[in-house]
Write a protein that holds these residues in place. Structure first.
Motif, short mmCIF file in Angstrom:
data_model
loop_
_atom_site.label_atom_id
_atom_site.label_comp_id
_atom_site.label_asym_id
_atom_site.label_seq_id
_atom_site.Cartn_x
_atom_site.Cartn_y
_atom_site.Cartn_z
N ARG A 106 37.08 41.55 36.29
CA ARG A 106 37.10 42.37 34.95
C ARG A 106 38.65 42.10 34.61
O ARG A 106 39.93 41.81 35.27
CB ARG A 106 37.66 43.23 36.05
CG ARG A 106 36.19 44.26 35.59
CD ARG A 106 34.30 43.31 36.98
NE ARG A 106 33.94 44.18 37.17
CZ ARG A 106 32.99 43.89 37.41
NH1 ARG A 106 32.69 42.53 38.46
NH2 ARG A 106 31.97 44.63 37.47
N ASP A 107 38.70 42.64 32.74
CA ASP A 107 39.63 42.40 32.52
C ASP A 107 39.95 43.72 31.93
O ASP A 107 38.86 44.12 31.16
CB ASP A 107 40.40 41.28 31.31
CG ASP A 107 40.41 40.38 31.61
OD1 ASP A 107 41.23 39.72 30.98
OD2 ASP A 107 39.69 39.25 32.44
N CYS A 108 41.24 44.83 32.54
CA CYS A 108 41.40 45.86 32.93
C CYS A 108 42.52 45.97 31.53
O CYS A 108 43.56 45.72 32.73
CB CYS A 108 40.87 46.94 34.27
SG CYS A 108 39.39 46.56 34.38
N TYR A 147 30.61 39.44 33.97
CA TYR A 147 30.89 39.81 35.17
C TYR A 147 29.71 38.82 36.03
O TYR A 147 28.27 39.56 35.70
CB TYR A 147 31.03 40.31 35.46
CG TYR A 147 31.72 41.40 34.93
CD1 TYR A 147 33.31 41.22 33.89
CD2 TYR A 147 31.23 42.82 33.97
CE1 TYR A 147 34.14 42.07 33.68
CE2 TYR A 147 32.30 43.50 33.13
CZ TYR A 147 33.42 43.35 33.12
OH TYR A 147 34.54 44.13 32.26
N ARG A 200 34.72 49.26 27.64
CA ARG A 200 36.28 49.05 28.58
C ARG A 200 35.94 49.76 30.01
O ARG A 200 35.50 50.12 29.93
CB ARG A 200 36.84 49.59 27.64
CG ARG A 200 38.13 49.51 26.36
CD ARG A 200 38.65 50.53 25.50
NE ARG A 200 40.31 50.20 26.41
CZ ARG A 200 40.96 50.39 27.21
NH1 ARG A 200 39.74 51.61 27.94
NH2 ARG A 200 41.35 50.59 27.47
N CYS A 201 36.96 49.06 31.27
CA CYS A 201 36.54 49.11 32.26
C CYS A 201 36.70 51.50 32.36
O CYS A 201 35.50 51.11 32.98
CB CYS A 201 37.92 49.03 33.28
SG CYS A 201 37.67 47.18 33.42
N GLU A 202 37.23 51.81 31.77
CA GLU A 202 36.69 53.27 32.39
C GLU A 202 35.62 54.15 31.11
O GLU A 202 35.68 54.70 31.60
CB GLU A 202 38.08 53.62 31.53
CG GLU A 202 39.43 53.73 30.52
CD GLU A 202 39.97 52.87 30.24
OE1 GLU A 202 40.68 52.11 29.11
OE2 GLU A 202 39.50 51.82 30.50
N THR A 236 28.26 50.46 38.23
CA THR A 236 28.47 48.80 37.85
C THR A 236 28.61 48.12 38.95
O THR A 236 28.62 47.58 39.72
CB THR A 236 30.19 49.49 38.30
OG1 THR A 236 30.51 50.57 38.97
CG2 THR A 236 30.38 50.26 36.88
N ASN A 257 36.84 42.84 42.12
CA ASN A 257 37.88 43.60 40.80
C ASN A 257 38.13 42.24 39.70
O ASN A 257 39.01 42.43 38.74
CB ASN A 257 38.92 44.29 40.96
CG ASN A 257 38.30 45.65 41.74
OD1 ASN A 257 37.70 45.83 40.88
ND2 ASN A 257 39.25 45.96 43.04
N VAL A 279 33.01 52.37 31.14
CA VAL A 279 31.59 51.40 32.11
C VAL A 279 30.53 52.86 32.11
O VAL A 279 30.85 53.65 32.61
CB VAL A 279 31.43 50.54 32.84
CG1 VAL A 279 30.20 50.29 33.58
CG2 VAL A 279 32.37 49.79 31.74
N PHE A 312 32.84 47.71 44.02
CA PHE A 312 34.24 47.86 43.48
C PHE A 312 34.93 46.85 44.79
O PHE A 312 35.00 47.48 46.11
CB PHE A 312 35.14 48.03 42.86
CG PHE A 312 34.70 48.00 41.52
CD1 PHE A 312 34.64 46.88 40.68
CD2 PHE A 312 34.10 49.30 40.78
CE1 PHE A 312 34.60 47.13 39.47
CE2 PHE A 312 34.02 49.22 40.06
CZ PHE A 312 32.71 48.18 38.84
N PRO A 349 34.11 40.96 28.68
CA PRO A 349 33.15 41.54 30.21
C PRO A 349 31.77 41.65 30.61
O PRO A 349 30.50 41.63 30.23
CB PRO A 349 32.26 42.99 29.01
CG PRO A 349 32.34 42.63 26.63
CD PRO A 349 33.36 41.63 27.26
#
Length: 783
Positions: A637-639, A653, A597-599, A605, A634, A601, A608, A651
């Motif tokens: 991303r599916d956050c 990208y 999940r985005c938070e 990265t 950004n 990772v 962004f 996930p």
């Protein structure tokens, strides 16, 4: 908590006739084995100093196979990385009872860190792998014999049999197979046999085979070769287990010698869960990636669940890597960077690009570059039918193992009950009698057809379900299109691949037992067969089998076609998912992690940014001036907030290397320190041919374009390599091969690397200055 065999680091002294001093070879013939981690392995990144154990013998690979060496000096710190350890109760998404899903797994095999933690099985001068010479059990009259006996007994109890006895291993595998069938029947009930077993052949007493993936030719060697690869996996597990017993708290439990101050509990509680690994890697487009579903509802995940039941019973770690990406081409984007995307240890590799890139030449390049992966994988081509039977047959004749499958065309699909026969939905009571994974799978004669099998039931959670107070998670996943499979089809396709693999494993084990030979002899014989067939594959010039077809698309490479298809290469890609990004290699970073999940990772990265009318608005720093850096949009991303969706969602990208020309030229150097170390970079193995891979799309806003198509780079971009100008961009297959004063061959710098410098030419059409734009790339390749 899973434990693995603690791997020895080769010493700085040579040990055997042909081993390179201080090297660890990452190659198929010397497959790298798993080892013991201590309790707490599945916690966050934690450097550990690994002890030096001296048993690593010669590594002699066939001359055509490039070697991937990693410097492993004495007392070097190994980075061991794992996914955070958690255990959760999860719904299967199928309506079955709650099941405990153990997710303290590392599906990408990232515990390797920058170096594999598997010990190397040595090779003799004939290229045949072997374990160290067997030493008689002598004992020393001290405490080690009794402690080692207790350890052996504990291991047999843990695995419900002896992992060093082929007869026991076969029994363990059969029990695991029964467990797998029971697990699948929870979802398919009384329809299991009809869906997953082929019709019995007439006038035969042979057991019915599983439906699903088929060898590329009915009478070829693909099936036998995959069976052999599975046999070798088990035999390597046995060899690795023996090595692991040579240093247990000071005792050599093979010779039952040594001394220790540890108590019995230390010997019996430190039995590894795994001694080898089996890696399934998935390549493809958005449907293969599982768009529209959460990440745990993809066929890659389901295959991992299936095969993990089998491999766990045999001391082999199942690793499933979903490396598919939306709107992606097979070649050159993925194929040129095969080992960098999928890893250097792949056992089974899929191709699933039928919607985006189904040209024969692209498929062929993907298979070739995958075939020279150090893991020497078998292949499954999905959703393309046996379109390339003729060409696949040629590759099979050369020594490869290839399969194909179109899930919607598997003949036994006819035995899936129709939830809306002739378009009339079943009454609710009849519908609810159907097992969860077949309920609303086929409607009106079509997979996920209308009515009844509509989008409200194709996905595991929708907003309409929420409105009906149905408890589910992640109702608003994007990309829920008609061409993306729902979770039930992913589940079905997974079983159509995993069950035939299990069938071949069981056959292979039965054949090993029937020989009556000891595992070491079988290992040597089978590995020799494997090596000889691989050498045969490499020895056939590409033009000999596929001349006209490949020359039509790749002819501009002239005499270097074999280099392009199967020569040594090194790639740096910006794409995610890819192992080179997850392991920190592409960005020369110590940060390592997998899909999350985005938070959550943990890998590096990139920078962004948000985009507006072609302008980049950076949200966490800015690219260093004068450098090409990986940037991360950004909007890709599916956050999701945790309370809305706790799952990983799409996930994949398409990040890129970005250079801003506002203040002058931009540059990048390749390979970097971590790439050199991990891949064992040796400049002399490469011809110095340099390629640039373009991004999938150019960047536009309204009618304004902000970068260039790859085939117009020569018009607007000045390029230099190590200070020498590029005089020609040889564009083909959406790549550019750089040419200079010495043709397409470039000498490395004094530091044995290549620095690329890019700057804009002064003016574009319409009088617009080129430095108003920026320069983007997706990858760099060295041959």
């Amino acid at each position: 908590m899973a434990k693995k065999l603690e791997a020895p680091i080769p010493s700085d002294e040579t040990d055997g006739d042909n081993r390179t001093k201080g090297k660890q070879n990452i190659s198929n013939g010397a497959d790298i084995f798993d080892g013991v981690t201590q309790d707490g392995f599945f916690q966050r990144l934690s450097p550990r100093v690994r002890p030096i154990v001296g048993i690593v013998g010669t590594v002699l690979l066939c001359s055509s196979m490039y070697l991937l060496n990693g410097e492993m000096a004495k007392d070097k710190t190994l980075e061991l990385v794992s996914i955070k350890s958690t255990e959760r109760t999860a719904k299967t998404g199928s309506g079955t009872d709650d099941v405990k899903e153990n997710v303290n797994r590392d599906p990408y095999g990232l515990h390797e860190g920058l170096f594999s933690t598997y010990p190397i099985i040595s090779t003799n001068n004939d290229g045949v792998q072997s374990s160290p010479v067997e030493t008689p059990v002598v004992g020393d009259g001290g405490v080690c014999p009794a402690l080692c006996d207790s350890r052996e007994k504990a291991r047999k109890t843990k695995f419900d049999g002896d992992l060093l006895d082929l007869t026991d291993v076969l029994q363990m595998a059969n029990k695991a197979h029964d467990k797998l069938v029971d697990h699948i029947k929870l979802d398919y009930g009384q329809y299991f046999d009809g869906i997953f077993l082929k019709e019995p052949a007439p006038n035969t007493t042979k057991p019915r085979q599983y439906s699903g993936m088929e060898p590329v030719t009915a009478d070829g060697q693909s099936r036998n070769r995959l069976k052999r690869k599975l046999q070798l996996k088990v035999l390597k597990m046995m060899e690795a287990l023996k090595i692991s017993e040579e240093d247990v708290h000071g005792c050599n439990c093979r010779t039952k010698t040594g001394s220790t101050t540890e108590k019995e509990e230390s010997f019996t509680s430190s039995i590894p869960d795994y001694y080898q690994k089996y890696v399934f890697a998935n390549g493809g487009h958005s449907n293969a990636a599982g768009h529209g579903n959460v990440f745990t509802q993809t066929y890659t995940h389901y295959i991992g669940e299936d095969l993990r039941i089998i491999w766990d019973a045999l001391g082999v770690e199942m690793i499933n890597r979903n490396m598919a990406m939306g709107t992606m081409r097979a070649s050159p984007d993925i194929s040129t960077c095969s080992k960098e995307v999928f890893g250097v240890d792949v056992d089974l590799l899929t191709w699933n690009f039928a919607m985006t890139d189904k040209s024969f030449e692209s498929w062929l390049h993907y298979v070739y570059r995958g075939a020279v992966n150090p893991g020497r994988p078998a292949f499954v081509s999905l959703d393309i039918g046996n379109l390339y039977e003729k060409y696949g047959g040629s590759l099979e004749e050369m020594g490869l193992s290839l399969f194909w499958m179109v899930g919607v065309r598997v003949p036994t699909n006819k035995n899936i009950p129709d939830s809306a026969p002739e378009g009339i939905p079943l009454a609710d009571d009849k519908l609810n009698e159907l097992p969860p994974m077949v309920k609303r799978l086929i409607c009106n004669g079509r997979m996920e057809g209308q009515p009844t099998c509509d989008d409200n039931y194709k996905w595991s959670c929708t907003k309409k379900m929420r409105k009906k107070n149905i408890t589910c998670t992640c109702p608003g996943v994007r990309k829920r299109s008609g061409w993306h499979m729902g979770f039930k089809r992913h589940n079905l396709d997974a079983h159509y691949m995993s069950l035939p693999i299990v069938e071949m494993l069981l056959e292979g084990l039965s054949e090993l037992v029937a020989t009556g030979k000891d595992p070491k002899t079988l290992f040597q014989e089978l590995q020799k067969e494997e090596d000889e067939e691989f050498e045969g594959f490499l020895s056939v010039p590409i033009e000999e089998k596929f001349g006209e077809r490949v020359m039509e698309r790749f002819g501009e490479l002239g005499d270097e076609l074999d280099t392009w298809f199967k020569g040594p290469s090194l790639c740096r890609t910006s794409l995610l998912p890819s192992m080179t990004r997850y392991l920190g290699l592409a960005m020369n970073s110590d940060k390592v992690g997998g899909s999350a999940r985005c938070e959550d990772v943990e890998y590096e990265t990139g920078i962004f940014f948000d985009r507006e009318n072609g302008v980049y608005n950076y949200t966490d720093g800015t690219p260093p001036e004068g450098e090409m850096s990986i940037v991360a949009p950004n909007d890709f991303r599916d956050c999701w907030p945790l309370k809305v969706c706790s799952e990983v969602v799409m996930p994949d990208y398409k990040d890129w290397f970005y250079g801003n020309w506002t203040n002058g030229p931009v540059s990048i150097t390749f390979p970097n320190e971590k790439e050199r170390e991990y891949y064992g970079y040796e400049p002399g193995k490469f011809k110095g041919i340099l390629g640039l891979v373009s991004t999938i799309f150019t960047e536009t806003a309204g009618k304004k374009q902000f970068d260039f198509e790859y085939n117009s780079w020569h018009k607007y971009v000045n390029a230099k390599v190590n200070g020498k100008p590029v005089t020609k961009w040889k564009t083909f297959n959406r790549m550019a091969i750089l040419e200079g004063a010495d043709g397409i061959y470039w000498e490395p710098s004094g530091n044995n690397d290549y620095t690329f410098e890019f700057s804009p030419k002064e003016e574009m059409k319409g009088g617009r200055l080129a430095n108003d734009l920026h320069f983007r790339l997706q990858g760099f390749v060295l041959y």
